[in-house]
Design an enzyme around this catalytic site. Structure first.
Site, mmCIF file in Angstrom:
data_model
loop_
_atom_site.group_PDB
_atom_site.id
_atom_site.type_symbol
_atom_site.label_atom_id
_atom_site.label_comp_id
_atom_site.label_asym_id
_atom_site.label_seq_id
_atom_site.Cartn_x
_atom_site.Cartn_y
_atom_site.Cartn_z
ATOM 1 N N ASP A 4 0.861 -1.191 0.000
ATOM 2 C CA ASP A 4 0.000 0.000 0.000
ATOM 3 C C ASP A 4 0.894 1.236 0.000
ATOM 4 O O ASP A 4 1.575 1.522 0.981
ATOM 5 C CB ASP A 4 -0.892 -0.027 1.245
ATOM 6 C CG ASP A 4 -1.909 1.095 1.274
ATOM 7 O OD1 ASP A 4 -1.746 2.082 0.528
ATOM 8 O OD2 ASP A 4 -2.867 0.992 2.063
ATOM 9 N N HIS A 5 0.889 1.970 -1.121
ATOM 10 C CA HIS A 5 1.801 3.109 -1.268
ATOM 11 C C HIS A 5 1.444 4.278 -0.347
ATOM 12 O O HIS A 5 2.227 5.213 -0.193
ATOM 13 C CB HIS A 5 1.816 3.596 -2.724
ATOM 14 C CG HIS A 5 3.180 3.965 -3.204
ATOM 15 N ND1 HIS A 5 4.154 4.513 -2.385
ATOM 16 C CD2 HIS A 5 3.758 3.862 -4.434
ATOM 17 C CE1 HIS A 5 5.239 4.733 -3.070
ATOM 18 N NE2 HIS A 5 5.042 4.348 -4.317
ATOM 19 N N ARG A 6 0.287 4.238 0.285
ATOM 20 C CA ARG A 6 -0.075 5.304 1.217
ATOM 21 C C ARG A 6 0.758 5.233 2.485
ATOM 22 O O ARG A 6 0.996 6.259 3.155
ATOM 23 C CB ARG A 6 -1.562 5.228 1.572
ATOM 24 C CG ARG A 6 -2.516 5.480 0.414
ATOM 25 C CD ARG A 6 -3.961 5.199 0.803
ATOM 26 N NE ARG A 6 -4.169 3.796 1.177
ATOM 27 C CZ ARG A 6 -5.356 3.295 1.518
ATOM 28 N NH1 ARG A 6 -6.427 4.086 1.524
ATOM 29 N NH2 ARG A 6 -5.472 2.025 1.839
#
Length: 431
Positions: free
Chosen positions: A403-405
């Site tokens: 998850d790039h967040r």
């Protein structure tokens, strides 16, 4: 009067299907008695009584579904007058004696009944069937009155429904207004486009498990910004060590340790060094990262009902042999759809392995609310150059989807680097 409500039996459950009622109206119910088997999105689970009384009425019949919190039955505790039950389906069948069951359900012919469709439905004869058979027939749109049972006493079982579906040939387009081509209706109001007819398309309704899988994976793919990284681990020493260990375990009558058990163990150790991967995204306060203090690794499993992900709790503190034993137990429970809510909850990271199917590498969709998932391919011999020499060594491709967040590319790369190092030094894994 007490309402028995549809319970929440898993963290992703939104509704449940009544698989079988284990109490009949008029029976005494004690605290702790098992009342009903409920099919959730992940398993078939038993629901027990939390209060005592007389089982008064069934409100949701076997094979029917109801949202969480919906009243599914009534229990008379003797404290007030019983309200008139409002069943959501056919009334509960009256009790049938063993003699009545034997005489009404046993086929009159002496030969063994053939599974499939009856030539002429016996409308006056009561049809006995299992809950799974009724559910399967409902999903496939088959009338139970048209089926021949091969179970005890002529009881219709699930295999009879499946056999009937396979034996039922398409109708002749000239026979009546509602013709069927390859299982696809082409009548008014039910017509499919010409391409469906040419393809011989057949509708396969989603089970409750598949509906949840579809919903969750669509939501994960749509709302989580995925990125993937792939690394190759040299597992030559691990393959040799595993062979030696398993030879010794077999001699002692113990089960083998799989390659996946070592991958799970190595992943847990790598998460200890990279706690930022063992995390989840939270939308609170405009977005924040939840760092998990425990390493609970989910193991993706493909069973007949669909994909399930039971969880190995505190995986970093267990040897590969123990992880293997627990995984085998979870696999058996998953195949029988007997996983408990606790066994399906609390995951912080998931490992999905398709190496046993010969897959070299793939990208997996994150199992929300986790922050990452590891996809492992097969380990196979490949020609590599090592210390200036050409040789064949076992290689294993690992793909991390994150998850790039909450996880940056460099963080994911560092995690994979540690994981590859651990798999290349198997003594560290087993120590």
């Amino acid at each position: 009067m007490i309402e028995i409500q549809m319970p929440r039996l898993s963290d992703t459950m939104e509704e449940g299907v009544i698989n079988a009622w284990l109490k009949n109206p008029g029976e005494l119910v004690k605290i702790g008695d098992i009342l009903v088997e409920i099919e959730t999105d992940k398993a078939v689970m038993e629901h027990e009584a939390y209060e005592a009384g007389i089982f008064h009425a069934v409100l949701v019949q076997e094979g029917q579904s109801a949202p969480i919190g919906t009243a599914i039955a009534l229990l008379d505790d003797g404290k007030d007058n019983a309200p008139a039950p409002v069943p959501t389906g056919p009334s509960t069948p009256k009790a049938v004696s063993v003699l009545e069951l034997a005489t009404s359900a046993t086929p009159t012919r002496h030969e063994k009944p053939t599974p499939g469709l009856k030539e002429t439905p016996a409308l006056a004869t009561r049809t006995f069937s299992s809950p799974l058979a009724r559910k399967e027939a409902k999903e496939r749109g088959i009338s139970m009155g048209l089926l021949t049972g091969t179970g005890p006493g002529g009881r219709i079982v699930r295999s009879d429904v499946i056999s009937a579906t396979e034996m039922d040939s398409p109708a002749n387009p000239g026979d009546g207004d509602k013709a069927t081509h390859g299982g696809v209706k082409t009548s008014d109001g039910d017509s499919k486009n010409g391409s469906d007819v040419l393809r011989g398309s057949v509708i396969a309704p989603f089970t409750s498990v598949r509906k949840v899988i579809s919903s969750r994976l669509s939501e994960s793919s749509r709302t989580i910004p995925h990125f993937s990284l792939t690394s190759v681990a040299d597992v030559e020493e691990l393959v040799q060590l595993r062979e030696e260990i398993n030879a010794q375990r077999q001699a002692m009558g113990r089960s083998k340790i799989s390659m996946n058990d070592f991958i799970v163990r190595a992943s847990a150790l790598a998460l200890l060094e990279h706690p930022g991967i063992n995390a989840s995204y939270s939308p609170e306060n405009g977005g924040q990262k939840l760092l998990h203090g425990r390493i609970n690794i989910g193991v993706a499993m493909a069973v007949e009902a669909g994909l399930v992900v039971p969880v190995l709790v505190d995986a970093a503190h267990k040897p590969a042999s123990q992880l293997g034993t627990e995984t085998k137990a979870l696999t058996a429970a998953a195949q029988e759809r007997k996983l408990s809510p606790a066994q399906l909850s609390g995951g912080t990271f998931t490992v999905s392995n398709l190496g046993m199917y010969g897959v070299e590498s793939f990208s997996a969709i994150i199992n929300a609310p986790e922050g990452a998932i590891l996809a492992a391919g097969r380990s196979g011999l490949e020609v590599v150059i090592r210390d200036g020499e050409i040789m064949a060594r076992h290689q294993l491709r690992l793909t991390l989807s994150a998850d790039h967040r909450i996880i940056d590319g460099a963080d994911g790369a560092a995690f994979l680097q540690t994981l590859v190092t651990l798999l290349g030094q198997p003594l560290v894994i087993v120590s």
